[in-house]
Design an enzyme around this catalytic site. Structure first.
Site, PDB file in Angstrom:
ATOM      1  N   THR A 265      42.696  32.559  34.351  1.00  0.00           N
ATOM      2  CA  THR A 265      43.605  33.638  34.722  1.00  0.00           C
ATOM      3  C   THR A 265      43.350  34.047  36.169  1.00  0.00           C
ATOM      4  OG1 THR A 265      44.463  35.806  34.026  1.00  0.00           O
ATOM      5  CG2 THR A 265      42.099  35.486  33.779  1.00  0.00           C
ATOM      6  N   ASN A 266      43.811  35.190  36.596  1.00  0.00           N
ATOM      7  CA  ASN A 266      43.595  35.644  37.980  1.00  0.00           C
ATOM      8  C   ASN A 266      43.374  37.154  37.984  1.00  0.00           C
ATOM      9  OD1 ASN A 266      46.294  36.989  38.292  1.00  0.00           O
ATOM     10  ND2 ASN A 266      46.953  34.900  37.813  1.00  0.00           N
ATOM     11  N   HIS A 267      43.269  37.738  39.181  1.00  0.00           N
ATOM     12  CA  HIS A 267      42.847  39.144  39.283  1.00  0.00           C
ATOM     13  C   HIS A 267      43.998  40.148  39.148  1.00  0.00           C
ATOM     14  CE1 HIS A 267      38.841  37.997  40.295  1.00  0.00           C
ATOM     15  NE2 HIS A 267      39.235  37.273  41.334  1.00  0.00           N
ATOM     16  N   SER A 268      45.192  39.729  38.813  1.00  0.00           N
ATOM     17  CA  SER A 268      46.300  40.695  38.763  1.00  0.00           C
ATOM     18  C   SER A 268      46.066  41.738  37.661  1.00  0.00           C
ATOM     19  CB  SER A 268      47.626  39.966  38.501  1.00  0.00           C
ATOM     20  OG  SER A 268      48.648  40.914  38.296  1.00  0.00           O
TER      21      SER A 268
ATOM     22  N   ALA B 123      51.590  37.402  38.695  1.00  0.00           N
ATOM     23  CA  ALA B 123      50.838  36.306  39.301  1.00  0.00           C
ATOM     24  C   ALA B 123      50.786  35.206  38.252  1.00  0.00           C
ATOM     25  CB  ALA B 123      49.448  36.771  39.698  1.00  0.00           C
TER      26      ALA B 123
END
Ligand code: PMT
Length: 401
Positions: free
Chosen positions: A210-213, A275
């Site tokens: 996943t990512n930091h959103s 994102a």
């Protein structure tokens, strides 16, 4: 700045233990820029004092004593005529009954009868009283006269019992007020779809890429569109945020699910704040990968490009009149954003410089340059994600004109 800024809100407070929540609501409304005039019923005064409200609103609070003063004959008429909305929170079964039957035996019910503005009530009472046929009939009568009803919620009640009757929380009442005030906004009658959060691509039943959103920018956009009167669908990945009141929520996790949710939709505007992953694991392990089996080699494949699939150049069926994208870039911000604007067939892209610590993922503020399909651009200074959302919403309304 929300759509509450500069609005005149009359807050009626009746005799329920939930009256303590009304002080928080009055404070939240005032902080949002509204001018708040509070009217307490006699029973309301048994639970909270006018001074409590004066302290949070900076304005005098009215009570039944004001019925007999010099200005008494015009007070209830003028209060009800100058307000943008009359909110009664908490609203007891007794006050609901008076409103339904036009009984005006105190300053609040007199004001309600004279009011020409929209009325919103947040009922609070014991579960048995709410379920009583008399209350249910009164509720129907009020709704048939376009009185907005927010709540009540289920949960622990003052009687010690559990049931439906709790006043909803002040933040939620605030959301209902914003949604109701938005009905005359620039996006009234328009449908807007917003995506938010970071997608999750499964590696196995336990792990994801996943990512930091955090979803903050997307949720702010959904709220700004509701404030402007739009009918909003928020397609969101799991976040820690409370969705805006009034938004239709579609929960998704992966790029594929987000794409699937959008393939069934059409709208006046699509705002892709999410994102979304560019790559995903080619194979998802059915069972949890075990440490004892050594370090796994994970092969990635391209994830579908959602924007290109639903709105990009060459897509025959035009289902969104205005398409807005975001570009989170750590280098060559404007060049990369401009390339995405063209290749994804967007009307507007918000170029997001994520190399700055006060912009991009998870923080409260953002630094954005707006690039338009007609070649124009607007450089926005550092601002809250709420302000950035309001700017983008204004442009969406303009592009839809
Ligand atoms: O959620 P927050 O913590 O508040 O952070 C906000 C944000 C940084 C996530 C947001 O402001 C932002 O920049 N969102 C876009 C992030 C991103 O994925 O950018 P991108 O340059 O990789 O993608 C460009 C555009 O294509 C985006 O609109 C994206 O939603 C879309 N996209 C991306 C991948 C994909 N598979 N399909 C897409 O449609």
């Amino acid at each position: 700045m929300s759509n509450l800024s500069g609005k005149h809100i009359l807050l009626g407070v009746t005799g329920s233990i939930a009256a303590y929540k009304a002080a928080d609501l009055a404070s939240k409304l005032t902080q949002a820029g509204a001018q708040v005039d509070v009217i307490l019923t006699g029973a309301g005064e048994q639970f909270v004092t006018p001074l409590t409200f004066q302290s949070v609103t900076g304005r005098r609070a009215y009570t039944d004593q004001d019925l007999w003063g010099n200005e008494a004959h015009i007070m209830h008429v003028s209060l009800g005529k100058t307000a943008d909305m009359l909110v009664i929170a908490p609203c007891t079964a007794s006050t609901m009954a008076k409103l339904a039957h036009g009984i005006a035996d105190n300053l609040l019910t007199l004001t309600a009868l004279a009011a020409t503005c929209p009325i919103l009530i947040a009922p609070a009472m014991d579960g048995g009283m709410f379920d009583h046929p008399a209350t249910q009939e009164n509720l129907k009568t009020l709704q048939s006269r376009s009185v907005l009803v927010a709540g009540p919620a289920a949960g622990h009640l003052a009687s010690g019992l559990s049931g439906v009757g709790r006043m909803i929380e002040p933040a939620e009442v605030l959301g209902h007020i914003r949604a109701a005030l938005g009905k005359k906004g620039k996006l009234a009658g328009k449908k807007v779809i917003v995506t938010a959060g970071g997608t999750q691509e499964a590696l196995d039943p336990v792990r994801v890429i996943t990512n930091h959103s955090s979803g903050k920018q997307g949720y702010a956009l959904a709220q700004a569109a509701i404030d402007a009167g739009a009918d909003v669908t928020l397609i969101t990945t799991p976040t820690a945020l409370t969705p805006p009141v009034g938004a239709k929520i579609v929960n998704v996790k992966s790029v594929q699910e987000m794409l699937g949710a959008l393939l069934n939709e059409s709208a006046d505007a699509l705002v892709m704040t999410a994102a979304a992953a560019d790559f995903r694991p080619k194979n998802v392990a059915k069972e949890k990968m075990k440490k004892r089996d050594g370090i796994p080699q994970i092969e990635l494949e391209a994830a579908p490009d959602i924007l290109k699939t639903v709105a990009g150049p060459g897509v025959e069926q035009k289902r969104f009149n205005v398409v807005v994208g975001f570009a989170a870039e750590s280098q060559a911000l404007l060049e990369n954003a401009s390339e995405k604007l063209k290749s994804k067939g967007l009307d507007l892209i918000a170029a997001n410089d994520i190399s700055a610590t006060d912009a991009g993922f998870a923080v409260e503020t953002n630094r954005i340059t707006l690039l338009f399909a007609d070649g124009t651009k607007e450089n926005l200074p550092l601002m809250s994600k709420t302000e950035a959302a309001e700017k983008i919403t204004e442009h969406i309304a303009r592009l839809l004109e």
